[in-house]
Design a protein around this motif. Structure first.
Motif, PDB file in Angstrom:
ATOM      1  N   GLY A  10      21.456  -4.135 -44.246  1.00  0.00           N
ATOM      2  CA  GLY A  10      21.678  -4.685 -45.580  1.00  0.00           C
ATOM      3  C   GLY A  10      21.069  -3.858 -46.695  1.00  0.00           C
ATOM      4  N   LYS A  11      20.331  -2.812 -46.344  1.00  0.00           N
ATOM      5  CA  LYS A  11      19.715  -1.966 -47.370  1.00  0.00           C
ATOM      6  C   LYS A  11      20.795  -1.199 -48.130  1.00  0.00           C
ATOM      7  CE  LYS A  11      16.563   1.991 -47.949  1.00  0.00           C
ATOM      8  NZ  LYS A  11      15.709   1.403 -48.991  1.00  0.00           N
ATOM      9  N   LYS A  12      20.704  -1.207 -49.448  1.00  0.00           N
ATOM     10  CA  LYS A  12      21.638  -0.465 -50.291  1.00  0.00           C
ATOM     11  C   LYS A  12      21.052   0.919 -50.580  1.00  0.00           C
ATOM     12  CE  LYS A  12      23.505  -4.631 -52.479  1.00  0.00           C
ATOM     13  NZ  LYS A  12      23.702  -5.390 -53.740  1.00  0.00           N
ATOM     14  N   VAL A  13      21.855   1.937 -50.362  1.00  0.00           N
ATOM     15  CA  VAL A  13      21.398   3.318 -50.524  1.00  0.00           C
ATOM     16  C   VAL A  13      22.225   3.993 -51.615  1.00  0.00           C
ATOM     17  CG1 VAL A  13      21.084   5.552 -49.403  1.00  0.00           C
ATOM     18  CG2 VAL A  13      20.715   3.437 -48.098  1.00  0.00           C
ATOM     19  N   PHE A  14      21.549   4.436 -52.661  1.00  0.00           N
ATOM     20  CA  PHE A  14      22.196   5.157 -53.756  1.00  0.00           C
ATOM     21  C   PHE A  14      21.994   6.654 -53.519  1.00  0.00           C
ATOM     22  CE2 PHE A  14      21.221   0.975 -55.269  1.00  0.00           C
ATOM     23  CZ  PHE A  14      22.276   0.623 -56.108  1.00  0.00           C
ATOM     24  N   LEU A  15      23.081   7.402 -53.442  1.00  0.00           N
ATOM     25  CA  LEU A  15      22.971   8.831 -53.160  1.00  0.00           C
ATOM     26  C   LEU A  15      22.528   9.623 -54.377  1.00  0.00           C
ATOM     27  CD1 LEU A  15      26.036   9.564 -50.843  1.00  0.00           C
ATOM     28  CD2 LEU A  15      23.762   8.704 -50.267  1.00  0.00           C
ATOM     29  N   GLU A  16      22.793   9.096 -55.556  1.00  0.00           N
ATOM     30  CA  GLU A  16      22.413   9.787 -56.785  1.00  0.00           C
ATOM     31  C   GLU A  16      21.667   8.829 -57.707  1.00  0.00           C
ATOM     32  OE1 GLU A  16      25.837  11.416 -58.630  1.00  0.00           O
ATOM     33  OE2 GLU A  16      26.498  12.532 -56.854  1.00  0.00           O
ATOM     34  N   LYS A  17      20.672   9.359 -58.382  1.00  0.00           N
ATOM     35  CA  LYS A  17      19.937   8.550 -59.347  1.00  0.00           C
ATOM     36  C   LYS A  17      20.861   8.147 -60.490  1.00  0.00           C
ATOM     37  CE  LYS A  17      15.348  10.480 -58.496  1.00  0.00           C
ATOM     38  NZ  LYS A  17      14.185  11.204 -59.090  1.00  0.00           N
ATOM     39  N   ASN A  18      20.621   6.962 -61.008  1.00  0.00           N
ATOM     40  CA  ASN A  18      21.386   6.424 -62.140  1.00  0.00           C
ATOM     41  C   ASN A  18      22.863   6.203 -61.812  1.00  0.00           C
ATOM     42  OD1 ASN A  18      19.026   6.646 -63.759  1.00  0.00           O
ATOM     43  ND2 ASN A  18      19.497   8.811 -64.134  1.00  0.00           N
ATOM     44  N   SER A  19      23.199   6.229 -60.529  1.00  0.00           N
ATOM     45  CA  SER A  19      24.581   5.974 -60.128  1.00  0.00           C
ATOM     46  C   SER A  19      24.730   4.513 -59.742  1.00  0.00           C
ATOM     47  CB  SER A  19      24.960   6.860 -58.939  1.00  0.00           C
ATOM     48  OG  SER A  19      26.227   6.484 -58.429  1.00  0.00           O
ATOM     49  N   GLN A  20      25.879   3.947 -60.030  1.00  0.00           N
ATOM     50  CA  GLN A  20      26.151   2.564 -59.665  1.00  0.00           C
ATOM     51  C   GLN A  20      26.730   2.466 -58.252  1.00  0.00           C
ATOM     52  OE1 GLN A  20      25.361  -0.171 -61.644  1.00  0.00           O
ATOM     53  NE2 GLN A  20      24.298   1.449 -62.759  1.00  0.00           N
ATOM     54  N   ARG A  21      27.108   3.602 -57.698  1.00  0.00           N
ATOM     55  CA  ARG A  21      27.735   3.588 -56.381  1.00  0.00           C
ATOM     56  C   ARG A  21      26.668   3.622 -55.288  1.00  0.00           C
ATOM     57  NH1 ARG A  21      32.255   7.753 -53.812  1.00  0.00           N
ATOM     58  NH2 ARG A  21      32.780   6.420 -52.031  1.00  0.00           N
ATOM     59  N   TYR A  22      26.852   2.775 -54.318  1.00  0.00           N
ATOM     60  CA  TYR A  22      25.890   2.737 -53.219  1.00  0.00           C
ATOM     61  C   TYR A  22      26.609   2.499 -51.893  1.00  0.00           C
ATOM     62  CZ  TYR A  22      26.489  -2.330 -53.789  1.00  0.00           C
ATOM     63  OH  TYR A  22      27.025  -3.586 -53.898  1.00  0.00           O
ATOM     64  N   TYR A  23      25.887   2.776 -50.824  1.00  0.00           N
ATOM     65  CA  TYR A  23      26.354   2.507 -49.467  1.00  0.00           C
ATOM     66  C   TYR A  23      25.389   1.498 -48.842  1.00  0.00           C
ATOM     67  CZ  TYR A  23      29.121   6.727 -50.215  1.00  0.00           C
ATOM     68  OH  TYR A  23      29.997   7.658 -50.724  1.00  0.00           O
ATOM     69  N   VAL A  24      25.901   0.707 -47.919  1.00  0.00           N
ATOM     70  CA  VAL A  24      25.087  -0.346 -47.305  1.00  0.00           C
ATOM     71  C   VAL A  24      24.944  -0.089 -45.809  1.00  0.00           C
ATOM     72  CG1 VAL A  24      24.858  -2.823 -46.858  1.00  0.00           C
ATOM     73  CG2 VAL A  24      25.868  -2.031 -49.013  1.00  0.00           C
ATOM     74  N   ILE A  25      23.714  -0.185 -45.319  1.00  0.00           N
ATOM     75  CA  ILE A  25      23.472  -0.047 -43.881  1.00  0.00           C
ATOM     76  C   ILE A  25      23.914  -1.334 -43.187  1.00  0.00           C
ATOM     77  CG2 ILE A  25      21.719   0.219 -42.084  1.00  0.00           C
ATOM     78  CD1 ILE A  25      20.089   1.880 -44.073  1.00  0.00           C
ATOM     79  N   LYS A  26      24.946  -1.217 -42.354  1.00  0.00           N
ATOM     80  CA  LYS A  26      25.459  -2.390 -41.644  1.00  0.00           C
ATOM     81  C   LYS A  26      25.369  -2.237 -40.128  1.00  0.00           C
ATOM     82  CE  LYS A  26      28.694  -3.837 -45.271  1.00  0.00           C
ATOM     83  NZ  LYS A  26      30.096  -4.272 -45.559  1.00  0.00           N
ATOM     84  N   TYR A  27      24.895  -1.092 -39.693  1.00  0.00           N
ATOM     85  CA  TYR A  27      24.687  -0.871 -38.258  1.00  0.00           C
ATOM     86  C   TYR A  27      23.402  -0.073 -38.101  1.00  0.00           C
ATOM     87  CZ  TYR A  27      25.151   0.947 -33.517  1.00  0.00           C
ATOM     88  OH  TYR A  27      24.906   1.265 -32.201  1.00  0.00           O
TER      89      TYR A  27
END
Length: 291
Positions: A10-27
């Motif tokens: 469930g952790k949200k990971v932002f690849l770039e600072k100040n970016s609204q786009r993120y990926y979520v750890i689901k496995y």
């Protein structure tokens, strides 16, 4: 003394600072002694494979569209197996969104939603799968009393308690560990398992709550379970400088008085075989008599 790895589901990971786009750890899958293999998702699509350490630092990561390794292939194979099984569940995206809400706010358009949520928890517990429901709760849940968590409470009442413990510990659902205490009568080995995993976590508070509940649930004539409860409370006292054993002993002796015809001495002689534990109990009783 065991050290439980964290869970990053469930952790949200932002690849770039100040970016609204993120990926979520689901496995995620823990790889002893310190590594965790994870899949990061773009919505419902696995996009990135990563290796993390127990502190949450990324040691390696890459987009699945660009590269494949033996580890990433194994993670994807296991994820696909789980995903195929999930397709058989009758839980829609609307249901999952609703499941994040507490009872009073959920619309429950699907009248069987609680059954479906509980069934999914039971399957995850049985197979020890990383839970998409817990990942969703961790990522977007705002209430600890969501339908997801209510269903989890119901599921662990029915599931194999040893598997429930392993599932809760892997997902670091630490607050739910004490709910397993009512299974100690049939599974006294739970006491040591919980102690090994949780004696050093939160100053032993989770273990203490578990033992306190177990002391209320267990049959006072269950020698193995009672001795184990007192033995682990003795360990808490020595690690965290508490008086947990004194408290639990007092509670158990009160129950012996209420539920049996045995004297304290008769019950202790019948129940406690560990010599060191006997001496500690004798010291407690002497101090109470002299005070």
């Amino acid at each position: 003394m065991a050290h439980l790895p964290p869970s990053y589901l469930g952790k949200k990971v932002f690849l770039e600072k100040n970016s609204q786009r993120y990926y979520v750890i689901k496995y995620e899958e823990f790889k002893p002694p310190r590594k965790i293999h994870v899949l990061l998702f773009d919505h419902d699509v696995p996009a990135i494979f990563a290796v993390m350490d127990k502190d949450g630092k990324f040691l390696d990561s890459f987009f699945l569209s660009n590269k494949t390794t033996e580890d990433s292939a194994k993670a994807m194979e296991r994820y696909r197996e789980i995903a195929e099984r999930k397709k058989k569940h009758k839980v829609t995206q609307d249901d999952l969104h609703d499941a994040l809400k507490p009872e009073g706010e959920a619309k429950k358009k699907n009248e069987n939603i609680m059954k479906y949520l509980k069934d999914e928890h039971l399957e995850d517990i049985k197979h020890q799968w990383p839970s998409r429901l817990i990942a969703l709760q961790n990522a977007d849940g705002k209430s600890s009393q969501s339908l997801i968590m209510i269903a989890l409470t119901e599921a662990i009442k029915e599931a194999n308690p040893i598997k429930s413990f392993d599932f809760l510990a892997k997902h670091r659902l630490d607050d739910y560990i004490p709910f397993l205490a009512n299974h100690v009568q049939e599974h006294p080995e739970l006491v040591e398992k919980v102690s090994v995993a949780y004696i050093s976590i939160e100053n032993g508070d989770i273990l203490s709550e578990f033992l306190a509940r177990a002391a209320d649930y267990v049959d006072v004539n269950n020698r193995e379970a009672v001795e184990s409860i007192l033995q682990e409370s003795y360990k808490i006292d020595h690690v965290h400088y508490t008086s947990m054993m004194k408290h639990l002993l007092s509670r158990l002796l009160q129950r012996v008085k209420e539920e049996t015809a045995l004297t304290n001495k008769e019950w202790l002689s019948k129940t406690i075989s560990n010599k060191e534990l006997r001496r500690s109990i004798a010291d407690i009783l002497r101090s109470q008599t002299s005070s």
